[in-house]
Design a protein around this motif. Sequence first.
Motif, PDB file in Angstrom:
ATOM      1  N   ARG A   1      41.382  38.024  38.326  1.00 57.39           N
ATOM      2  CA  ARG A   1      40.825  38.699  37.164  1.00 57.39           C
ATOM      3  C   ARG A   1      41.699  39.899  36.849  1.00 57.39           C
ATOM      4  O   ARG A   1      42.114  40.636  37.740  1.00 57.39           O
ATOM      5  CB  ARG A   1      39.395  39.141  37.469  1.00 57.39           C
ATOM      6  CG  ARG A   1      38.691  39.779  36.309  1.00 57.39           C
ATOM      7  CD  ARG A   1      37.279  40.213  36.722  1.00 57.39           C
ATOM      8  NE  ARG A   1      36.808  41.254  35.831  1.00 57.39           N
ATOM      9  CZ  ARG A   1      36.207  41.003  34.663  1.00 57.39           C
ATOM     10  NH1 ARG A   1      35.988  39.760  34.288  1.00 57.39           N
ATOM     11  NH2 ARG A   1      35.843  41.992  33.876  1.00 57.39           N
TER      12      ARG A   1
ATOM     13  N   GLU B   1      40.270  35.910  33.342  1.00 58.32           N
ATOM     14  CA  GLU B   1      38.880  35.955  33.776  1.00 58.32           C
ATOM     15  C   GLU B   1      38.653  34.895  34.839  1.00 58.32           C
ATOM     16  O   GLU B   1      38.175  33.802  34.559  1.00 58.32           O
ATOM     17  CB  GLU B   1      37.960  35.727  32.574  1.00 58.32           C
ATOM     18  CG  GLU B   1      36.515  36.009  32.907  1.00 58.32           C
ATOM     19  CD  GLU B   1      35.725  36.297  31.648  1.00 58.32           C
ATOM     20  OE1 GLU B   1      36.181  35.883  30.570  1.00 58.32           O
ATOM     21  OE2 GLU B   1      34.657  36.906  31.764  1.00 58.32           O
ATOM     22  N   GLY B   2      39.057  35.236  36.052  1.00 56.61           N
ATOM     23  CA  GLY B   2      38.881  34.301  37.156  1.00 56.61           C
ATOM     24  C   GLY B   2      39.769  33.080  37.035  1.00 56.61           C
ATOM     25  O   GLY B   2      39.293  31.956  36.937  1.00 56.61           O
TER      26      GLY B   2
ATOM     27  N   ASP C   1      41.987  30.214  38.306  1.00 53.40           N
ATOM     28  CA  ASP C   1      42.249  29.413  39.501  1.00 53.40           C
ATOM     29  C   ASP C   1      43.312  28.394  39.155  1.00 53.40           C
ATOM     30  O   ASP C   1      43.160  27.645  38.207  1.00 53.40           O
ATOM     31  CB  ASP C   1      40.976  28.663  39.934  1.00 53.40           C
ATOM     32  CG  ASP C   1      39.983  29.587  40.610  1.00 53.40           C
ATOM     33  OD1 ASP C   1      40.361  30.180  41.633  1.00 53.40           O
ATOM     34  OD2 ASP C   1      38.854  29.709  40.095  1.00 53.40           O
TER      35      ASP C   1
ATOM     36  N   ARG D   1      41.037  31.919  30.894  1.00 52.83           N
ATOM     37  CA  ARG D   1      40.542  30.921  31.836  1.00 52.83           C
ATOM     38  C   ARG D   1      41.292  29.610  31.647  1.00 52.83           C
ATOM     39  O   ARG D   1      41.783  29.333  30.561  1.00 52.83           O
ATOM     40  CB  ARG D   1      39.064  30.674  31.597  1.00 52.83           C
ATOM     41  CG  ARG D   1      38.205  30.945  32.803  1.00 52.83           C
ATOM     42  CD  ARG D   1      36.826  30.422  32.546  1.00 52.83           C
ATOM     43  NE  ARG D   1      36.217  31.107  31.409  1.00 52.83           N
ATOM     44  CZ  ARG D   1      35.207  31.954  31.548  1.00 52.83           C
ATOM     45  NH1 ARG D   1      34.718  32.208  32.720  1.00 52.83           N
ATOM     46  NH2 ARG D   1      34.685  32.529  30.497  1.00 52.83           N
TER      47      ARG D   1
ATOM     48  N   GLY E   1      40.640  39.021  43.071  1.00 50.90           N
ATOM     49  CA  GLY E   1      41.243  37.723  43.292  1.00 50.90           C
ATOM     50  C   GLY E   1      42.553  37.889  44.036  1.00 50.90           C
ATOM     51  O   GLY E   1      42.953  39.008  44.360  1.00 50.90           O
TER      52      GLY E   1
ATOM     53  N   ASN F   1      43.838  32.610  43.042  1.00 49.06           N
ATOM     54  CA  ASN F   1      42.447  32.469  43.459  1.00 49.06           C
ATOM     55  C   ASN F   1      41.570  33.412  42.666  1.00 49.06           C
ATOM     56  O   ASN F   1      41.622  34.618  42.867  1.00 49.06           O
ATOM     57  CB  ASN F   1      42.308  32.800  44.949  1.00 49.06           C
ATOM     58  CG  ASN F   1      42.691  31.601  45.796  1.00 49.06           C
ATOM     59  OD1 ASN F   1      42.324  30.473  45.484  1.00 49.06           O
ATOM     60  ND2 ASN F   1      43.467  31.863  46.831  1.00 49.06           N
ATOM     61  N   SER F   2      40.807  32.875  41.747  1.00 42.90           N
ATOM     62  CA  SER F   2      39.934  33.667  40.859  1.00 42.90           C
ATOM     63  C   SER F   2      40.526  35.025  40.502  1.00 42.90           C
ATOM     64  O   SER F   2      39.951  36.059  40.772  1.00 42.90           O
ATOM     65  CB  SER F   2      38.534  33.890  41.424  1.00 42.90           C
ATOM     66  OG  SER F   2      38.374  33.309  42.667  1.00 42.90           O
TER      67      SER F   2
END
Lengths: 363, 302
Positions: free
Chosen positions: A10, A20-21, A23, A211, A58, A7-8
Amino acid sequence: MSALTFNSVRKTFGPIVALEGLDLAVQPGELISLLGPSGCGKTTALRVAAGFEKADSGSVSVNGVDITNKPAHKRNMGMVFQSYSLFPNLTVALNVDFGLRTRGIASATRAKRVAEMLELVQLGDLARRYPHQLSGGQQQRVALARALAIQPEVLLLDEPLSALDAKVRLSLRDEIRRIQTTVGITTLLVTHDQEEALGIADRVGVMSSGRLEQLASPNEVYSNPASAFVARFVGSMNELPAVVRGADAVDVAGETIITPSARTQIPGTSILLLVRPEDLTLAPGTEPGLQGTVTSCTFQGAATVVGVRLDVLDVLVNAHVGSSVAGDLVPGQRVSVRIDGTRAVCEVAAAPIEMTEEPAPAA
Amino acid sequence: MAFVENSVGAYATMYAFADSEGDRPTTPTPASRAKRFGRIVPVTIMVLCGLFFTLPLLAMARFSLQNVPMIHLGWSTLFKKWSFSGITRAFGEQGFRDGLKLSSVLAVGTVVLTLGLLLPTALWVHLRVPKARAFIEFLTVLPYVIPPIALVAGIRVIKPHARWFLNSDLSLIPFYVVLALPFTFRALDAGIRAIDVKTLVDASRGLGAGWVTTMRRALIPNLRTAIISSAFLTATVVLGEFTIAQVLLKRTLPQFMAEYQSREGQGGMGLALLAIVATTTLLAILTLATRKRGQAQPISRF
Ligand SMILES: Nc1ncnc2c1ncn2[C@@H]1O[C@H](COP(=O)(O)OP(=O)(O)O)[C@@H](O)[C@H]1O
Ligand SMILES: [Mg+2]
């Protein structure tokens, strides 16, 4: 509920942003391969999942349970590392036994499980060998057996094949898939090799700069890339300067090409049109289309890669042509190139592209 | 007496050097003349070095083990009246036995304390702050760069304030730990760098092992060679140190040997020779024992 969820997430190392975040949700029993160029954060993602690195922010959860703050040795993950990671002082059997012993399982059960696991990776007769007496492929299979022995909730594979030579890599890849489906274990495999990623996975996650760019089936990623980055990274692409003309048309050197990807672009914008080599067809030079000269023909079995230098744009494009057809082509021959824009991708050009008749002067 | 200490130091340095350089494959020289030349030079150097080391030893041996008046020690008396009586007489001294006992205790204590402090430190530096490795290495070499006499001067300063500590014979241990640092840290560090510690630790922790189990089952067995090396080197330093023991008035073995030699020139020299031979033998055994790196010992649990 997914088996493994980021979950996001980082994660930074000093000034470097590794994730970087991120998901990502891996479904139970599924094999997802994370594909991306070196340094895009794939290993970091696995290490965060395994608990070797702590995310800056996260969360990570397994089967709905948040494990973000659980230390590595309390998580139930099986990990296979990129480098050979067997304990050099222990035999194959004792390596596989290691995780069972730390869990305090009775010795009869352990011996049975070790034998089963070695059977699964087809190394039953090498139980008494030491790691230095094994080939690279055998070592990685033992590492796989060791990771699976503890019956982990998720299997994490960090480029398990990258240290092996091409032939072993191919057979071990198939074997990993066979074992994964036999055991039915949720798996996250990391690789920078697109062939490996597309060939083994249920879904492919393409990563770039920490990402996830796209998460889809191998076929979808290849034929319907979500971004120019994915398009370029998965398979090869021809890059043609073009200008958006309408809702679904672009202009490449005077030729109008119908492509749905132009729909999101503003008419008049200069773009790069990314087209797969198999979406280019060649016709004799007398036919309409982009005129060019054949520069090379590389035979690759069923298909032949034909290099064509286009007259107007002075760009080199590659076309995949059936070898039976390409037999007639020779370098120097005039051809006309037709573009099928159905699967093409538009990328907004960084700087406006000038369409000159002359080749640009050398800088 | 300083000779004993220096030669021990020299062996230890040679060993540490050989260990950090490793066995590099020698590159074959192309032309045959160059090849022959390339063989003559090292052989000559080796012979010269050999003489440089053995001649003084031979002289020591003749002086201490031949019951021949010194002015008669020439070629003609080379094989006459050899005897170990000087050394055996030294063995009979109470001071020798006490010194040997104390030095053994100090050696064991120093080894245990050194390993207990340095192994976790070296691992921690390697895993967590690899950038600091060069700095730490520099720190550990300091005792070698700063002469022991500086340490001694320091001890003199604190002596009046720390009698409760310095009165104990074991108070030498911390000083010896410091003196042995240059050798021990390098030996451990070389061992740690020879294996992929990070992956082994991760693999072990990923399989459910906490730090203690990871150390015990995954790291220490694979660092066995390095641990043994650094233990031997530490012991060598302890068994050769004289100055600090002298300043703190501790009756260690080297201290006894110095004192004995001023009394019994011949027997004292015999002891010194024995110390050199014993240390060399230990280091030779160590070198042989640790050469089979990477060949794991069979364990018969499965
Ligand atoms: N322990 C670390 N210390 C500092 N930087 C790191 C560390 N691990 C990874 N990085 C950096 O984070 C980025 C992502 O690394 P990684 O996840 O290993 O990439 P990949 O596995 O995709 O090649 C890289 O730029 C790398 O240099
Ligand atoms: Mg990586």
